[in-house]
Design a protein around this motif. Structure first.
Motif, PDB file in Angstrom:
ATOM      1  N   ASN A 112     -52.931 -29.857 -39.645  1.00  0.00           N
ATOM      2  CA  ASN A 112     -52.041 -29.691 -40.740  1.00  0.00           C
ATOM      3  C   ASN A 112     -50.664 -30.094 -40.608  1.00  0.00           C
ATOM      4  OD1 ASN A 112     -54.383 -28.861 -42.057  1.00  0.00           O
ATOM      5  ND2 ASN A 112     -53.971 -26.620 -42.013  1.00  0.00           N
ATOM      6  N   GLU A 113     -50.008 -29.791 -39.306  1.00  0.00           N
ATOM      7  CA  GLU A 113     -48.517 -30.356 -39.027  1.00  0.00           C
ATOM      8  C   GLU A 113     -48.538 -31.678 -39.145  1.00  0.00           C
ATOM      9  OE1 GLU A 113     -47.268 -27.837 -35.863  1.00  0.00           O
ATOM     10  OE2 GLU A 113     -47.329 -26.127 -36.997  1.00  0.00           O
ATOM     11  N   VAL A 114     -49.394 -32.398 -38.217  1.00  0.00           N
ATOM     12  CA  VAL A 114     -49.660 -33.627 -37.940  1.00  0.00           C
ATOM     13  C   VAL A 114     -49.763 -34.548 -39.301  1.00  0.00           C
ATOM     14  CG1 VAL A 114     -50.655 -35.782 -37.320  1.00  0.00           C
ATOM     15  CG2 VAL A 114     -50.277 -33.500 -35.711  1.00  0.00           C
ATOM     16  N   PHE A 121     -46.896 -37.031 -41.035  1.00  0.00           N
ATOM     17  CA  PHE A 121     -47.038 -38.369 -40.926  1.00  0.00           C
ATOM     18  C   PHE A 121     -47.924 -38.989 -42.104  1.00  0.00           C
ATOM     19  CE2 PHE A 121     -45.745 -37.113 -36.789  1.00  0.00           C
ATOM     20  CZ  PHE A 121     -44.799 -38.120 -36.398  1.00  0.00           C
ATOM     21  N   LYS A 122     -48.516 -38.272 -42.814  1.00  0.00           N
ATOM     22  CA  LYS A 122     -49.500 -38.630 -43.998  1.00  0.00           C
ATOM     23  C   LYS A 122     -50.791 -39.705 -43.494  1.00  0.00           C
ATOM     24  CE  LYS A 122     -46.773 -36.461 -46.651  1.00  0.00           C
ATOM     25  NZ  LYS A 122     -47.069 -35.166 -47.203  1.00  0.00           N
ATOM     26  N   ASP A 123     -51.645 -39.047 -42.972  1.00  0.00           N
ATOM     27  CA  ASP A 123     -52.825 -39.694 -42.440  1.00  0.00           C
ATOM     28  C   ASP A 123     -52.781 -40.604 -41.204  1.00  0.00           C
ATOM     29  OD1 ASP A 123     -55.676 -40.120 -42.364  1.00  0.00           O
ATOM     30  OD2 ASP A 123     -55.458 -41.701 -43.800  1.00  0.00           O
ATOM     31  N   PRO A 124     -51.860 -40.485 -40.206  1.00  0.00           N
ATOM     32  CA  PRO A 124     -51.721 -41.708 -39.045  1.00  0.00           C
ATOM     33  C   PRO A 124     -52.937 -41.384 -38.288  1.00  0.00           C
ATOM     34  CG  PRO A 124     -50.886 -39.212 -38.564  1.00  0.00           C
ATOM     35  CD  PRO A 124     -51.668 -39.064 -39.796  1.00  0.00           C
ATOM     36  N   PHE A 125     -52.911 -42.690 -37.148  1.00  0.00           N
ATOM     37  CA  PHE A 125     -53.816 -42.557 -36.140  1.00  0.00           C
ATOM     38  C   PHE A 125     -53.315 -41.733 -35.001  1.00  0.00           C
ATOM     39  CE2 PHE A 125     -55.486 -43.952 -32.343  1.00  0.00           C
ATOM     40  CZ  PHE A 125     -57.112 -44.457 -32.721  1.00  0.00           C
ATOM     41  N   ASP A 130     -64.279 -31.487 -34.741  1.00  0.00           N
ATOM     42  CA  ASP A 130     -64.837 -32.068 -36.038  1.00  0.00           C
ATOM     43  C   ASP A 130     -64.249 -31.345 -37.222  1.00  0.00           C
ATOM     44  OD1 ASP A 130     -66.540 -33.578 -37.509  1.00  0.00           O
ATOM     45  OD2 ASP A 130     -68.279 -32.138 -37.364  1.00  0.00           O
ATOM     46  N   SER A 131     -63.128 -32.070 -37.722  1.00  0.00           N
ATOM     47  CA  SER A 131     -62.349 -31.497 -38.951  1.00  0.00           C
ATOM     48  C   SER A 131     -61.970 -32.887 -39.877  1.00  0.00           C
ATOM     49  CB  SER A 131     -61.117 -30.959 -38.268  1.00  0.00           C
ATOM     50  OG  SER A 131     -60.308 -30.501 -39.426  1.00  0.00           O
ATOM     51  N   GLU A 132     -61.804 -32.705 -41.015  1.00  0.00           N
ATOM     52  CA  GLU A 132     -61.492 -33.721 -41.998  1.00  0.00           C
ATOM     53  C   GLU A 132     -60.184 -34.240 -41.594  1.00  0.00           C
ATOM     54  OE1 GLU A 132     -60.890 -34.646 -46.798  1.00  0.00           O
ATOM     55  OE2 GLU A 132     -61.398 -32.557 -46.092  1.00  0.00           O
ATOM     56  N   ASN A 133     -59.192 -33.467 -40.956  1.00  0.00           N
ATOM     57  CA  ASN A 133     -57.800 -33.838 -40.636  1.00  0.00           C
ATOM     58  C   ASN A 133     -57.700 -33.971 -39.227  1.00  0.00           C
ATOM     59  OD1 ASN A 133     -56.758 -33.563 -43.241  1.00  0.00           O
ATOM     60  ND2 ASN A 133     -56.389 -31.547 -43.305  1.00  0.00           N
ATOM     61  N   TRP A 165     -67.184 -36.074 -38.651  1.00  0.00           N
ATOM     62  CA  TRP A 165     -65.730 -36.531 -39.357  1.00  0.00           C
ATOM     63  C   TRP A 165     -65.395 -38.012 -38.614  1.00  0.00           C
ATOM     64  CZ3 TRP A 165     -64.519 -35.665 -44.164  1.00  0.00           C
ATOM     65  CH2 TRP A 165     -64.958 -34.351 -44.718  1.00  0.00           C
ATOM     66  N   GLY A 166     -65.847 -38.358 -37.850  1.00  0.00           N
ATOM     67  CA  GLY A 166     -65.474 -39.657 -37.193  1.00  0.00           C
ATOM     68  C   GLY A 166     -64.479 -39.620 -35.996  1.00  0.00           C
ATOM     69  N   THR A 167     -64.192 -38.488 -35.596  1.00  0.00           N
ATOM     70  CA  THR A 167     -63.540 -38.351 -34.333  1.00  0.00           C
ATOM     71  C   THR A 167     -64.227 -38.949 -33.190  1.00  0.00           C
ATOM     72  OG1 THR A 167     -62.043 -36.670 -35.542  1.00  0.00           O
ATOM     73  CG2 THR A 167     -61.965 -36.827 -32.749  1.00  0.00           C
ATOM     74  N   GLN A 168     -63.513 -39.644 -32.361  1.00  0.00           N
ATOM     75  CA  GLN A 168     -63.955 -40.041 -31.071  1.00  0.00           C
ATOM     76  C   GLN A 168     -63.536 -39.418 -30.131  1.00  0.00           C
ATOM     77  OE1 GLN A 168     -64.930 -44.584 -30.496  1.00  0.00           O
ATOM     78  NE2 GLN A 168     -63.281 -44.427 -32.309  1.00  0.00           N
ATOM     79  N   VAL A 169     -64.580 -38.559 -29.093  1.00  0.00           N
ATOM     80  CA  VAL A 169     -64.141 -37.579 -28.297  1.00  0.00           C
ATOM     81  C   VAL A 169     -64.491 -38.315 -26.946  1.00  0.00           C
ATOM     82  CG1 VAL A 169     -64.566 -35.290 -27.356  1.00  0.00           C
ATOM     83  CG2 VAL A 169     -64.573 -35.539 -29.650  1.00  0.00           C
ATOM     84  N   PHE A 170     -63.542 -38.615 -25.792  1.00  0.00           N
ATOM     85  CA  PHE A 170     -63.844 -39.087 -24.462  1.00  0.00           C
ATOM     86  C   PHE A 170     -63.621 -37.979 -23.594  1.00  0.00           C
ATOM     87  CE2 PHE A 170     -62.214 -40.605 -20.601  1.00  0.00           C
ATOM     88  CZ  PHE A 170     -63.370 -41.267 -20.174  1.00  0.00           C
ATOM     89  N   ILE A 171     -64.835 -37.799 -22.637  1.00  0.00           N
ATOM     90  CA  ILE A 171     -64.879 -37.029 -21.838  1.00  0.00           C
ATOM     91  C   ILE A 171     -64.757 -37.419 -20.521  1.00  0.00           C
ATOM     92  CG2 ILE A 171     -66.293 -34.741 -21.117  1.00  0.00           C
ATOM     93  CD1 ILE A 171     -67.659 -34.695 -23.885  1.00  0.00           C
ATOM     94  N   SER A 172     -63.633 -37.063 -19.812  1.00  0.00           N
ATOM     95  CA  SER A 172     -63.576 -37.555 -18.706  1.00  0.00           C
ATOM     96  C   SER A 172     -64.407 -36.635 -17.352  1.00  0.00           C
ATOM     97  CB  SER A 172     -62.081 -37.515 -18.079  1.00  0.00           C
ATOM     98  OG  SER A 172     -62.231 -37.508 -16.506  1.00  0.00           O
ATOM     99  N   ARG A 173     -65.070 -37.231 -16.299  1.00  0.00           N
ATOM    100  CA  ARG A 173     -65.790 -36.368 -15.405  1.00  0.00           C
ATOM    101  C   ARG A 173     -64.764 -35.571 -14.559  1.00  0.00           C
ATOM    102  NH1 ARG A 173     -68.748 -41.256 -15.667  1.00  0.00           N
ATOM    103  NH2 ARG A 173     -67.983 -41.921 -13.516  1.00  0.00           N
TER     104      ARG A 173
END
Length: 282
Positions: A179-181, A185-189, A203-206, A249-257
């Motif tokens: 919510n702070e982000v 910044f109003k919907d930033p990348f 997994d969140s809308e924001n 919600w479209g978040t891409q999660v990269f998991i390092s080994r």
């Protein structure tokens, strides 16, 4: 017949003697030979100015040293020419490993802007405040449930970091940080540095566009066509141990080994991983 048996026994002995050092060498490489890997993350939301932005992910080092003062690791990081370095937790797991921190921290910060978030093991050591102070003194930006913005050609990329849930019970929640982000910044990348590897956490809308994390160690032993064998809770065949996963919600999660091991655990078919994540404007 007796001569043949003796010959076969002799051949078998020589094969065994030859195989043992090869197996030892193979096991050593699985723990110590760093494997670099390039992963491209594409998004239509990425500002054009950050197309090709390069992020090296350092995860789950667990106090391991690759060469004197981690010189081997630092050289490999430098060769990847990162724009940013993300340390996603479990830098150490024991108090006696504090001695290795300044060399690797200052070395990384000397290559590119470096950002750090805690993992579960730093909190187990119970000296997180001291660790964060050392990292800051070495030029690393510690992100304690907070965010910063990077600017290129008038465009903005937000980088945030969340402390591991193994920390204080009253720490800021991920939802509050999101919510702070959004407010600032109003919907930033934006990119979130975290430690835990379960995509449902993010997994969140924001939520962030990209999460960089680790924790799973690739499942310790990786089986062909199957993946990791052992999960962080010692469950068999865990799902989220490596690679890129996308939430609803479209978040891409990269998991390092990750790079190191916990205690007496070991890796097989799962060499220490040094990922380079390249952002692409789709």
């Amino acid at each position: 017949m007796t001569k043949n048996r003796s010959l076969f026994r002799c051949i078998g002995l020589w094969i065994t003697l030859a195989a043992v050092p090869l197996l030892i060498l193979f096991f050593w490489t699985q723990q110590n030979l760093i494997q670099t890997e390039t992963v491209e993350i594409r998004s239509e939301r990425l500002p054009a100015a950050f197309d090709g932005f390069r992020i090296v992910v350092i995860s789950d080092l667990h106090g391991k040293v690759f060469g004197e003062n981690n010189s081997v690791l630092l050289k490999k990081v430098a060769n990847l020419k990162p724009d940013m370095i993300a340390i996603t937790g479990d830098l150490i797991e024991a108090g006696e490993q504090f001695a290795m921190v300044p060399a690797v921290a200052s070395g990384l910060a000397g290559i590119a802007p470096t950002y750090y978030v805690t993992g579960n093991h730093e909190w187990n050591v119970r000296r997180v405040t001291e660790l964060k102070k050392i990292l800051t003194q070495c030029g690393v930006t510690v992100l304690t449930n907070e965010f910063i913005s990077l600017e290129r050609n008038g465009q903005t990329l937000v980088v945030a970091g969340i402390d591991d849930p193994n920390g204080p019970a009253d720490q800021k929640t991920l939802g509050e940080l999101e919510n702070e982000v959004e407010t600032a910044f109003k919907d930033p990348f934006w990119v979130l540095l975290a430690h835990r590897n379960d995509p449902s956490r993010y997994d969140s809308e924001n939520g962030a566009d990209l999460v960089l994390c680790g924790h799973a160690h690739g499942g310790l032993i990786r089986l062909p066509l199957i993946g990791g064998l052992i999960g962080t809770d010692r469950q068999l065949f865990p799902k989220y141990t490596s690679g890129v996963w996308e939430t609803q919600w479209g978040t891409q999660v990269f998991i390092s080994r990750g790079l190191g091991n916990v205690g007496r655990t070991f890796r097989l078919f799962n060499r220490p991983q040094l990922p380079l994540v390249i952002l692409r404007a789709a």
